[in-house]
Write a protein that holds these residues in place. Structure first.
Motif, short mmCIF file in Angstrom:
data_model
loop_
_atom_site.label_atom_id
_atom_site.label_comp_id
_atom_site.label_asym_id
_atom_site.label_seq_id
_atom_site.Cartn_x
_atom_site.Cartn_y
_atom_site.Cartn_z
N GLN A 68 4.16 68.58 -2.39
CA GLN A 68 5.41 68.43 -1.64
C GLN A 68 5.15 68.85 -0.19
O GLN A 68 4.67 69.94 0.07
CB GLN A 68 6.51 69.29 -2.24
N THR A 69 5.46 67.95 0.71
CA THR A 69 5.29 68.25 2.12
C THR A 69 6.57 67.93 2.86
O THR A 69 7.34 67.06 2.44
CB THR A 69 4.14 67.42 2.73
N ARG A 70 6.80 68.63 3.93
CA ARG A 70 7.96 68.35 4.77
C ARG A 70 7.52 67.53 5.96
O ARG A 70 6.51 67.82 6.59
CB ARG A 70 8.58 69.64 5.28
N THR A 71 8.30 66.53 6.24
CA THR A 71 8.02 65.75 7.43
C THR A 71 9.19 65.91 8.38
O THR A 71 10.34 65.99 7.97
CB THR A 71 7.85 64.26 7.09
N THR A 72 8.87 66.00 9.64
CA THR A 72 9.94 66.12 10.63
C THR A 72 10.16 64.75 11.25
O THR A 72 9.25 64.15 11.80
CB THR A 72 9.57 67.15 11.72
N THR A 73 11.36 64.27 11.10
CA THR A 73 11.73 62.98 11.67
C THR A 73 12.98 63.17 12.50
O THR A 73 13.69 64.16 12.37
CB THR A 73 12.01 61.93 10.58
N ALA A 74 13.26 62.21 13.34
CA ALA A 74 14.46 62.26 14.15
C ALA A 74 15.68 62.20 13.24
O ALA A 74 15.68 61.52 12.22
CB ALA A 74 14.48 61.10 15.13
N ALA A 75 16.71 62.94 13.60
CA ALA A 75 17.93 62.98 12.79
C ALA A 75 18.58 61.61 12.78
O ALA A 75 18.66 60.93 13.79
CB ALA A 75 18.88 64.02 13.34
#
Length: 84
Positions: A68-75
């Motif tokens: 499980q990884t978190r990705t940061t994307t634009a809201a």
């Protein structure tokens, strides 16, 4: 002890139980009854479910689970406050 109260002599602390059934509520005739149980399960919810006739799949090994990884994307929604 006051009428209508019950006490269980069983002690479960320190025995490794992770799930405890304190009471069973069941219907008999036109009324409902409650029975003190005090049954502990060291095998967790799987052991409890198995005792009640539920088939439980074995736990998957940690190697078969995807990472499980978190990705940061634009809201997708702009949540900034709008001044009127």
């Amino acid at each position: 002890m006051a009428p209508g109260r019950c006490r269980s002599p069983r002690r479960t602390s320190g025995r490794g139980e992770t799930v405890v059934v304190l009471a069973e509520v069941y219907r008999r005739g036109d009324g409902w009854k409650i029975r003190a149980v005090g049954q502990g399960y060291a095998s967790g919810l799987a052991g409890l479910a198995t005792d009640y006739g539920v088939d439980v799949d074995p736990e998957p090994s940690s190697a078969s689970l995807p990472a499980q990884t978190r990705t940061t994307t634009a809201a997708a929604v702009d949540l900034t406050k709008v001044e009127r």
